[in-house]
Design a protein around this motif. Structure first.
Motif, PDB file in Angstrom:
ATOM      1  N   PHE A   1       1.084  -1.995  17.612  1.00 27.88           N
ATOM      2  CA  PHE A   1       1.652  -1.855  16.270  1.00 27.88           C
ATOM      3  C   PHE A   1       1.063  -0.677  15.498  1.00 27.88           C
ATOM      4  O   PHE A   1       1.202  -0.601  14.278  1.00 27.88           O
ATOM      5  N   ALA A   2       0.419   0.247  16.184  1.00 19.13           N
ATOM      6  CA  ALA A   2      -0.243   1.377  15.513  1.00 19.13           C
ATOM      7  C   ALA A   2       0.728   2.235  14.716  1.00 19.13           C
ATOM      8  O   ALA A   2       0.351   2.786  13.675  1.00 19.13           O
ATOM      9  N   ASP A   3       1.951   2.366  15.162  1.00 17.58           N
ATOM     10  CA  ASP A   3       2.929   3.215  14.471  1.00 17.58           C
ATOM     11  C   ASP A   3       3.853   2.436  13.550  1.00 17.58           C
ATOM     12  O   ASP A   3       4.841   2.982  13.050  1.00 17.58           O
ATOM     13  N   ALA A   4       3.556   1.164  13.297  1.00 16.73           N
ATOM     14  CA  ALA A   4       4.408   0.351  12.432  1.00 16.73           C
ATOM     15  C   ALA A   4       4.402   0.906  11.011  1.00 16.73           C
ATOM     16  O   ALA A   4       3.349   1.259  10.481  1.00 16.73           O
ATOM     17  N   ARG A   5       5.565   0.991  10.421  1.00 24.26           N
ATOM     18  CA  ARG A   5       5.660   1.509   9.058  1.00 24.26           C
ATOM     19  C   ARG A   5       5.155   0.493   8.043  1.00 24.26           C
ATOM     20  O   ARG A   5       4.531   0.851   7.060  1.00 24.26           O
ATOM     21  N   VAL A   6       5.451  -0.772   8.265  1.00 21.54           N
ATOM     22  CA  VAL A   6       4.982  -1.827   7.372  1.00 21.54           C
ATOM     23  C   VAL A   6       3.726  -2.414   8.003  1.00 21.54           C
ATOM     24  O   VAL A   6       3.780  -3.069   9.036  1.00 21.54           O
ATOM     25  N   ARG A   7       2.584  -2.167   7.393  1.00 19.68           N
ATOM     26  CA  ARG A   7       1.291  -2.547   7.970  1.00 19.68           C
ATOM     27  C   ARG A   7       0.821  -3.930   7.532  1.00 19.68           C
ATOM     28  O   ARG A   7      -0.083  -4.491   8.107  1.00 19.68           O
ATOM     29  N   HIS A   8       1.455  -4.485   6.513  1.00 18.65           N
ATOM     30  CA  HIS A   8       0.997  -5.741   5.937  1.00 18.65           C
ATOM     31  C   HIS A   8       0.995  -6.882   6.955  1.00 18.65           C
ATOM     32  O   HIS A   8       0.124  -7.741   6.913  1.00 18.65           O
TER      33      HIS A   8
ATOM     34  N   PRO B   1       0.829  -1.204   0.000  1.00 19.61           N
ATOM     35  CA  PRO B   1       0.000   0.000   0.000  1.00 19.61           C
ATOM     36  C   PRO B   1       0.862   1.251   0.000  1.00 19.61           C
ATOM     37  O   PRO B   1       1.927   1.280   0.608  1.00 19.61           O
ATOM     38  N   ALA B   2       0.400   2.258  -0.707  1.00 17.31           N
ATOM     39  CA  ALA B   2       1.177   3.484  -0.841  1.00 17.31           C
ATOM     40  C   ALA B   2       0.970   4.441   0.318  1.00 17.31           C
ATOM     41  O   ALA B   2       1.818   5.259   0.607  1.00 17.31           O
ATOM     42  N   GLY B   3      -0.156   4.352   0.991  1.00 15.00           N
ATOM     43  CA  GLY B   3      -0.442   5.298   2.057  1.00 15.00           C
ATOM     44  C   GLY B   3      -0.860   4.613   3.337  1.00 15.00           C
ATOM     45  O   GLY B   3      -0.730   3.399   3.488  1.00 15.00           O
TER      46      GLY B   3
ATOM     47  N   ALA C   1     -11.470   1.342   7.592  1.00 14.39           N
ATOM     48  CA  ALA C   1     -12.093   0.039   7.366  1.00 14.39           C
ATOM     49  C   ALA C   1     -11.057  -1.079   7.438  1.00 14.39           C
ATOM     50  O   ALA C   1     -11.323  -2.150   7.993  1.00 14.39           O
ATOM     51  N   ALA C   2      -9.861  -0.836   6.895  1.00 16.33           N
ATOM     52  CA  ALA C   2      -8.804  -1.843   6.946  1.00 16.33           C
ATOM     53  C   ALA C   2      -8.346  -2.074   8.383  1.00 16.33           C
ATOM     54  O   ALA C   2      -8.103  -3.217   8.795  1.00 16.33           O
ATOM     55  N   GLU C   3      -8.247  -1.024   9.148  1.00 16.23           N
ATOM     56  CA  GLU C   3      -7.869  -1.160  10.558  1.00 16.23           C
ATOM     57  C   GLU C   3      -8.936  -1.932  11.335  1.00 16.23           C
ATOM     58  O   GLU C   3      -8.623  -2.767  12.175  1.00 16.23           O
ATOM     59  N   GLN C   4     -10.194  -1.663  11.036  1.00 18.66           N
ATOM     60  CA  GLN C   4     -11.289  -2.378  11.693  1.00 18.66           C
ATOM     61  C   GLN C   4     -11.250  -3.862  11.342  1.00 18.66           C
ATOM     62  O   GLN C   4     -11.440  -4.716  12.211  1.00 18.66           O
ATOM     63  N   ARG C   5     -10.986  -4.186  10.068  1.00 17.09           N
ATOM     64  CA  ARG C   5     -10.875  -5.593   9.664  1.00 17.09           C
ATOM     65  C   ARG C   5      -9.727  -6.279  10.386  1.00 17.09           C
ATOM     66  O   ARG C   5      -9.842  -7.444  10.775  1.00 17.09           O
TER      67      ARG C   5
END
Length: 100
Positions: free
Chosen positions: A65-72, A22-24, A29-33
């Motif tokens: 992990f809220a501030d993690a740069r890699v969210r995948h 992801p670019a941004g 919705a993704a966080e909720q999932r």
């Protein structure tokens, strides 16, 4: 015998698959999932604990992990963190329950 078909099918690095990162920042919705996925997996893994306990553990793990740069990988990492915490808690509760 060594097959040389692999060498013939060689493609330059980076050209065989698109960049799917992801670019941004993730959407709400993704966080909720992510939160729902972690909670559902914890509920399956720890069916005997009160439902509030996995809910709290998953919320704390995702927040960690809220501030993690890699969210995948956040869902996997959050599940492992929360699962470890719940395992420790249930181990402590299991020892106390066995003593009484």
């Amino acid at each position: 015998m060594i097959s040389f078909s692999v060498v013939a099918d060689w493609v330059p690095p980076g050209s065989h698959c698109p960049d799917t990162r992801p670019a941004g920042a993730p959407s709400a919705a993704a966080e909720q999932r992510t939160r729902e996925d972690v909670l559902a997996r914890l509920m399956c893994r720890f069916p005997d604990v009160p439902s509030q306990t996995p809910a709290t553990a998953s919320a704390e793990a995702v927040a960690f992990f809220a501030d993690a740069r890699v969210r995948h990988y956040v869902p996997v990492l959050a599940f492992r963190r929360a699962s470890g915490r719940l395992s420790e808690r249930s181990g402590i509760l299991g020892e106390r329950g066995g003593e009484a």
